[in-house]
Write a protein that holds these residues in place. Structure first.
Motif, PDB file in Angstrom:
ATOM      1  N   GLY A   1     -50.236  -9.658 -28.244  1.00 50.74           N
ATOM      2  CA  GLY A   1     -51.493  -8.938 -28.460  1.00 50.74           C
ATOM      3  C   GLY A   1     -51.747  -7.995 -27.298  1.00 50.74           C
ATOM      4  O   GLY A   1     -50.992  -7.961 -26.314  1.00 50.74           O
ATOM      5  N   SER A   2     -52.827  -7.231 -27.397  1.00 53.87           N
ATOM      6  CA  SER A   2     -53.141  -6.260 -26.331  1.00 53.87           C
ATOM      7  C   SER A   2     -53.674  -6.953 -25.096  1.00 53.87           C
ATOM      8  O   SER A   2     -53.443  -6.495 -23.973  1.00 53.87           O
ATOM      9  CB  SER A   2     -54.214  -5.278 -26.810  1.00 53.87           C
ATOM     10  N   THR A   3     -54.382  -8.062 -25.291  1.00 49.04           N
ATOM     11  CA  THR A   3     -55.062  -8.697 -24.164  1.00 49.04           C
ATOM     12  C   THR A   3     -54.106  -9.121 -23.044  1.00 49.04           C
ATOM     13  O   THR A   3     -54.382  -8.841 -21.876  1.00 49.04           O
ATOM     14  CB  THR A   3     -55.921  -9.891 -24.641  1.00 49.04           C
ATOM     15  N   PRO A   4     -52.971  -9.786 -23.352  1.00 42.68           N
ATOM     16  CA  PRO A   4     -52.125 -10.239 -22.237  1.00 42.68           C
ATOM     17  C   PRO A   4     -51.222  -9.174 -21.613  1.00 42.68           C
ATOM     18  O   PRO A   4     -50.502  -9.480 -20.667  1.00 42.68           O
ATOM     19  CB  PRO A   4     -51.282 -11.358 -22.860  1.00 42.68           C
TER      20      PRO A   4
ATOM     21  N   LYS B   1     -64.937  -8.031 -28.690  1.00 42.95           N
ATOM     22  CA  LYS B   1     -64.828  -9.499 -28.729  1.00 42.95           C
ATOM     23  C   LYS B   1     -66.158 -10.184 -28.371  1.00 42.95           C
ATOM     24  O   LYS B   1     -66.231 -11.413 -28.377  1.00 42.95           O
ATOM     25  CB  LYS B   1     -63.726  -9.974 -27.766  1.00 42.95           C
TER      26      LYS B   1
ATOM     27  N   HIS C   1     -59.581 -16.405 -34.574  1.00 47.95           N
ATOM     28  CA  HIS C   1     -58.292 -17.117 -34.698  1.00 47.95           C
ATOM     29  C   HIS C   1     -57.658 -17.306 -33.326  1.00 47.95           C
ATOM     30  O   HIS C   1     -57.878 -16.538 -32.400  1.00 47.95           O
ATOM     31  CB  HIS C   1     -57.347 -16.429 -35.695  1.00 47.95           C
TER      32      HIS C   1
ATOM     33  N   GLY D   1     -55.133 -15.728 -26.630  1.00 45.14           N
ATOM     34  CA  GLY D   1     -56.097 -14.664 -26.824  1.00 45.14           C
ATOM     35  C   GLY D   1     -56.970 -15.139 -27.978  1.00 45.14           C
ATOM     36  O   GLY D   1     -56.784 -16.240 -28.498  1.00 45.14           O
ATOM     37  N   ILE D   2     -57.884 -14.310 -28.389  1.00 46.70           N
ATOM     38  CA  ILE D   2     -58.720 -14.690 -29.535  1.00 46.70           C
ATOM     39  C   ILE D   2     -58.814 -13.499 -30.480  1.00 46.70           C
ATOM     40  O   ILE D   2     -58.928 -12.351 -30.042  1.00 46.70           O
ATOM     41  CB  ILE D   2     -60.118 -15.168 -29.061  1.00 46.70           C
ATOM     42  N   GLY D   3     -58.724 -13.771 -31.771  1.00 48.31           N
ATOM     43  CA  GLY D   3     -58.874 -12.700 -32.753  1.00 48.31           C
ATOM     44  C   GLY D   3     -60.347 -12.389 -32.982  1.00 48.31           C
ATOM     45  O   GLY D   3     -61.225 -13.185 -32.623  1.00 48.31           O
TER      46      GLY D   3
ATOM     47  N   ARG E   1     -52.718  -1.181 -36.722  1.00 45.56           N
ATOM     48  CA  ARG E   1     -52.557  -0.073 -35.785  1.00 45.56           C
ATOM     49  C   ARG E   1     -51.145  -0.020 -35.192  1.00 45.56           C
ATOM     50  O   ARG E   1     -50.717   1.005 -34.705  1.00 45.56           O
ATOM     51  CB  ARG E   1     -53.611  -0.154 -34.667  1.00 45.56           C
TER      52      ARG E   1
END
Ligand code: PGA
Length: 241
Positions: A37-40, A200, A136, A130-132, A165
């Motif tokens: 994901g983008s967060t990490p 978020k 999720h 991370g969190i969706g 995306r």
């Protein structure tokens, strides 16, 4: 659940990387549960920087990723296998790294094998999450019931939209994924959840209202004894989001 609110994404990435320095100092042969994901991305860049400067060493550590699209070729640029190689595995020195195999012919057999490998490694020491937007974790989408084992899931419209995306219009986006279940995640000795960005804020507000929302998978983390959440001000809603 321990909550740390920092000013921005970069501070979150640096603080999260420090958790890994500490973890590998205490237990060089740690089993690390990793996420995509983008967060990490910032965290992984920071870990690469620390590895290059000799501050961290992964040579005795192994990793298991949370999830992978299904079906997908490992070589597909949007596979999580490609993501992890591009952003971390090709740049640091893990003894061993494993993701659920999006090429497996028999996904059920792959799920059983994946859980067995995690168990054989002694379970996860530190699980990154991370969190969706829908709450999720991994690809455990909001549901009336949550499997303990690694399993094949159908992605929700909200997740498909959030991840579209990354896929070209010409590319068919997988609608299913293999994801670690709550068993391996909850058996992790400690959990690090990183949350950034104003989009978020609604879901993180619900995470901290002290109630287990069964339609927000991440809220089950309230039951785990060692969860640290590192978030930026935007995700905390402090900026009025
Ligand atoms: P993101 O994804 O880091 O790209 O926001 C997190 C997730 O969906 O778990």
């Amino acid at each position: 659940m321990k909550k740390i609110i920092l000013n921005n994404y970069d501070e979150v990435s640096r603080a999260a990387a420090d958790v890994y320095v500490q973890q590998l100092r205490n237990k060089p042969d740690s089993v690390l549960g990793l996420a995509t994901g983008s967060t990490p991305l910032g965290l992984y860049a920071e870990l690469v920087r620390k590895y290059q400067s000799g501050e961290i060493d992964f040579s005795k550590a192994c990793s298991f990723n949370l999830d992978e699209y299904y079906p997908i070729r490992k070589s597909h640029p949007q596979s999580y296998d490609s993501f992890m190689h591009a952003n971390l595995f090709s740049k640091v020195n893990f003894a061993q790294s494993r993701l659920p195999n999006g090429e497996a012919e028999d996904p059920q057999a792959e799920c059983i094998k994946y859980d067995a490998e995690i168990e054989a490694a002694g379970g996860i020491d530190l699980q990154l999450l991370g969190i969706g937007l829908n709450g999720h974790i991994g690809f455990n989408e909001p549901s009336a019931s949550y499997p303990m084992s690694t399993n094949l899931v159908k992605l929700t419209e909200s997740t498909l939209k959030a991840n579209s995306r990354f896929f070209d219009a010409s590319d068919s986006q997988p609608t299913q994924a293999l994801t670690m279940g709550f068993g391996a995640i909850f058996h992790a000795k400690s959990i690090l959840l990183i949350i950034t960005g104003a989009n978020k804020a609604p879901v993180s507000r619900k995470l901290f209202d002290g109630v287990i929302h069964t339609d927000i998978p991440a809220s089950l983390l309230l039951l785990h004894p060692d969860v640290t959440v590192i978030m930026d001000r935007e995700a905390s809603g402090a900026n009025g989001a």
